[in-house]
Design a protein around this motif. Structure first.
Motif, PDB file in Angstrom:
ATOM      1  N   ASP A  17       0.803  -1.221   0.000  1.00 24.36           N
ATOM      2  CA  ASP A  17       0.000   0.000   0.000  1.00 24.36           C
ATOM      3  C   ASP A  17       0.840   1.278   0.000  1.00 24.36           C
ATOM      4  OD1 ASP A  17      -2.396  -1.299  -0.129  1.00 24.36           O
ATOM      5  OD2 ASP A  17      -2.956  -0.998   1.983  1.00 24.36           O
ATOM      6  N   LYS A  18       2.081   1.198   0.484  1.00 24.86           N
ATOM      7  CA  LYS A  18       2.922   2.399   0.529  1.00 24.86           C
ATOM      8  C   LYS A  18       3.608   2.683  -0.805  1.00 24.86           C
ATOM      9  CE  LYS A  18       3.696   2.148   5.520  1.00 24.86           C
ATOM     10  NZ  LYS A  18       4.697   2.098   6.625  1.00 24.86           N
ATOM     11  N   ASP A  19       3.475   1.757  -1.743  1.00 25.85           N
ATOM     12  CA  ASP A  19       3.930   2.042  -3.105  1.00 25.85           C
ATOM     13  C   ASP A  19       2.907   2.932  -3.804  1.00 25.85           C
ATOM     14  OD1 ASP A  19       6.172   0.474  -2.797  1.00 25.85           O
ATOM     15  OD2 ASP A  19       5.383  -1.250  -3.911  1.00 25.85           O
ATOM     16  N   ARG A  20       3.284   3.376  -4.985  1.00 24.55           N
ATOM     17  CA  ARG A  20       2.365   4.056  -5.882  1.00 24.55           C
ATOM     18  C   ARG A  20       2.484   3.395  -7.246  1.00 24.55           C
ATOM     19  NH1 ARG A  20       5.439   8.368  -4.335  1.00 24.55           N
ATOM     20  NH2 ARG A  20       5.880   8.922  -6.504  1.00 24.55           N
ATOM     21  N   PRO A  21       1.530   3.571  -8.128  1.00 19.77           N
ATOM     22  CA  PRO A  21       1.684   2.976  -9.464  1.00 19.77           C
ATOM     23  C   PRO A  21       3.011   3.373 -10.092  1.00 19.77           C
ATOM     24  CG  PRO A  21      -0.554   3.758  -9.178  1.00 19.77           C
ATOM     25  CD  PRO A  21       0.215   4.216  -7.971  1.00 19.77           C
ATOM     26  N   ARG A  22       3.779   2.360 -10.487  1.00 19.15           N
ATOM     27  CA  ARG A  22       5.090   2.502 -11.129  1.00 19.15           C
ATOM     28  C   ARG A  22       6.165   3.046 -10.190  1.00 19.15           C
ATOM     29  NH1 ARG A  22       5.018   1.093 -16.084  1.00 19.15           N
ATOM     30  NH2 ARG A  22       7.161   1.845 -16.324  1.00 19.15           N
ATOM     31  N   VAL A  23       5.904   3.051  -8.878  1.00 21.18           N
ATOM     32  CA  VAL A  23       6.887   3.538  -7.904  1.00 21.18           C
ATOM     33  C   VAL A  23       6.955   2.565  -6.731  1.00 21.18           C
ATOM     34  CG1 VAL A  23       7.520   5.377  -6.293  1.00 21.18           C
ATOM     35  CG2 VAL A  23       6.514   5.954  -8.511  1.00 21.18           C
ATOM     36  N   SER A  24       8.170   2.071  -6.418  1.00 18.29           N
ATOM     37  CA  SER A  24       8.370   1.225  -5.251  1.00 18.29           C
ATOM     38  C   SER A  24       8.931   2.061  -4.102  1.00 18.29           C
ATOM     39  CB  SER A  24       9.359   0.101  -5.570  1.00 18.29           C
ATOM     40  OG  SER A  24       9.747  -0.575  -4.376  1.00 18.29           O
ATOM     41  N   ASN A  25       8.373   1.848  -2.916  1.00 10.73           N
ATOM     42  CA  ASN A  25       8.878   2.491  -1.710  1.00 10.73           C
ATOM     43  C   ASN A  25       9.380   1.459  -0.711  1.00 10.73           C
ATOM     44  OD1 ASN A  25       8.427   5.338  -2.250  1.00 10.73           O
ATOM     45  ND2 ASN A  25       6.241   4.835  -2.224  1.00 10.73           N
ATOM     46  N   CYS A  26       9.801   0.315  -1.214  1.00  9.42           N
ATOM     47  CA  CYS A  26      10.311  -0.757  -0.364  1.00  9.42           C
ATOM     48  C   CYS A  26      11.796  -0.944  -0.635  1.00  9.42           C
ATOM     49  CB  CYS A  26       9.546  -2.051  -0.646  1.00  9.42           C
ATOM     50  SG  CYS A  26      10.037  -3.445   0.393  1.00  9.42           S
ATOM     51  N   PHE A  27      12.631  -0.480   0.304  1.00 10.86           N
ATOM     52  CA  PHE A  27      14.080  -0.561   0.149  1.00 10.86           C
ATOM     53  C   PHE A  27      14.702  -1.116   1.435  1.00 10.86           C
ATOM     54  CE2 PHE A  27      12.508   3.086  -2.283  1.00 10.86           C
ATOM     55  CZ  PHE A  27      12.947   2.750  -3.560  1.00 10.86           C
ATOM     56  N   GLY A  28      15.984  -1.432   1.377  1.00  6.00           N
ATOM     57  CA  GLY A  28      16.722  -1.839   2.570  1.00  6.00           C
ATOM     58  C   GLY A  28      16.113  -3.023   3.270  1.00  6.00           C
ATOM     59  N   PHE A  57       7.082  -3.070 -16.171  1.00  6.11           N
ATOM     60  CA  PHE A  57       8.207  -3.145 -15.243  1.00  6.11           C
ATOM     61  C   PHE A  57       8.736  -1.755 -14.925  1.00  6.11           C
ATOM     62  CE2 PHE A  57       9.944  -3.079 -19.483  1.00  6.11           C
ATOM     63  CZ  PHE A  57      11.040  -2.233 -19.390  1.00  6.11           C
ATOM     64  N   ILE A  58       9.524  -1.678 -13.854  1.00  8.21           N
ATOM     65  CA  ILE A  58      10.292  -0.477 -13.530  1.00  8.21           C
ATOM     66  C   ILE A  58      11.734  -0.901 -13.272  1.00  8.21           C
ATOM     67  CG2 ILE A  58       8.440   0.941 -12.577  1.00  8.21           C
ATOM     68  CD1 ILE A  58       9.309  -0.013  -9.767  1.00  8.21           C
ATOM     69  N   GLU A  59      12.648   0.017 -13.469  1.00  8.49           N
ATOM     70  CA  GLU A  59      14.037  -0.248 -13.125  1.00  8.49           C
ATOM     71  C   GLU A  59      14.270   0.155 -11.675  1.00  8.49           C
ATOM     72  OE1 GLU A  59      18.603   0.752 -14.581  1.00  8.49           O
ATOM     73  OE2 GLU A  59      16.882   1.587 -15.641  1.00  8.49           O
ATOM     74  N   ARG A  60      14.869  -0.742 -10.905  1.00  6.74           N
ATOM     75  CA  ARG A  60      15.136  -0.465  -9.494  1.00  6.74           C
ATOM     76  C   ARG A  60      16.270   0.545  -9.355  1.00  6.74           C
ATOM     77  NH1 ARG A  60      11.646  -2.012  -5.508  1.00  6.74           N
ATOM     78  NH2 ARG A  60      13.430  -1.710  -4.118  1.00  6.74           N
TER      79      ARG A  60
END
Length: 349
Positions: A242-253, A282-285
């Motif tokens: 849920d903390k992501d957004r479309p085409r955006v990842s907010n999961c790191f570390g 896809f998205i590039e990390r």
């Protein structure tokens, strides 16, 4: 000249057709190459096909994939297995598969451009002129073919047909099943094998798509509590955050360590069953190796849960009320399965 995929820059070109080439080395265009056929002699293994099919010359790619008991075999750029025919000759190169045979076993054709190779010795690659004047790709002197009954990447239904058709090994020889387990009608798909683990994530063998290294597999299965959910090729559940957004990842570390990303390895190395292919992207990390990409379904980044130890596990469902399994439409399913998910001490992730 063959350009290694790692040499393609992050946004190499935006052409007039709107095809974007990314650092993942993949075009965001799912158009598929037309299979080709040509020629004139009946082969007993030939299935019935439309007699009006016209031969079309096309440049191809030669790549290498691992198939369970067969080991390494040569594929085209779409992952379709390539075969050689015992009734052909390699010295000199000559094809004896024409007419109905060529419809059942479409020759791998090549145009003006030479075939691109990846994992195959360029010195073994050549071409031979067919009776209709078109050029067919050869490997180690042997003409190469596809099999019309191979419907999906990874299929090897042509292996051993009539005792004369065999998947081509990277050196141009016949790919032979270990322990002599070839079957007359190809032994089915013969897709077995495991997956590599690295830092809690799969190292490029998405969900064990049957031993097809470097492939991304998307499937759907029915969970008794959650309904139809998205998994990989080995049944490992995929999740969205849920903390992501479309085409955006907010999961790191630490988050990424607990929720490994589902890697995307390109549209040419993608197998989809039960999900609309148009929803896949896809998205590039930003935090991974150059060119490392993450699978998106309906725009949402996909993850695994590190505590899902076996196929069918859904222990990540409803964790902290922000992690959810995914429907075939890419929507989150918010039902919490009994005895799974919820407060598992994963620190807000």
């Amino acid at each position: 000249m063959h350009i290694p995929r790692w040499a393609i820059p992050a946004a190499a070109a935006l052409t007039a057709t709107g095809v974007l080439v990314t650092a993942c080395g993949q075009q965001q265009d799912t158009g598929r190459q037309t299979n080709t056929s040509a020629g004139l002699k009946q082969d007993p293994a030939a299935p019935r096909q439309d007699a009006g099919s016209e031969p079309v010359a096309a440049t191809t790619a030669l790549e290498v994939a691992s198939v369970g008991k067969l080991g390494k075999v040569v594929t085209d750029g779409e992952g379709r297995t390539l075969y050689r025919f015992d009734k052909d000759t390699a010295r000199p190169s000559a094809s004896s598969c024409e007419d109905a045979c060529a419809k059942a076993w479409p020759p791998v054709m090549v145009g003006k451009a030479e075939p691109k190779v990846d994992g195959v010795d360029q010195n073994l690659v050549g071409k031979v002129r067919r009776p209709d004047g078109q050029w067919q790709v050869t490997l180690g002197g042997w003409p190469l073919y596809r099999y019309a009954k191979d419907a999906s990447p990874g299929d090897v239904k042509g292996q051993g047909v009539n005792g004369t058709w065999f998947a081509a090994a990277p050196n141009g020889k016949k790919a032979a099943a270990k322990k002599a387990e070839q079957q007359n009608e190809g032994g089915g798909e013969q897709r077995q094998g495991g997956e590599r683990q690295q830092g809690g994530e799969q190292d490029g063998e998405q969900g064990g798509n049957g031993g097809w290294a470097g492939w991304t597999t998307i499937k759907v299965r029915r969970d008794p509590r959650l309904g139809m959910i998205v998994t990989d090729g080995k049944g490992r559940t995929m999740y969205r955050f849920d903390k992501d957004r479309p085409r955006v990842s907010n999961c790191f570390g630490d988050c990424r360590a607990k929720w490994p990303i589902v890697r995307f390895n390109g549209f040419k190395k993608l197998k989809v069953e039960g999900v609309d292919r148009s929803l896949v992207s896809f998205i590039e990390r930003k935090d991974g190796k150059p060119g490392e990409c993450q699978l998106l379904i309906n725009g949402w980044p996909m993850y695994y849960f590190a505590k899902d130890a076996e196929a069918g596990d859904t222990k990540g469902q409803a964790v902290q009320n922000v992690w959810w399994v995914v429907s075939p439409q890419g929507k989150k399913i918010t039902t919490a399965p009994g005895g799974q998910g919820g407060g598992d001490g994963y620190g807000g992730y």
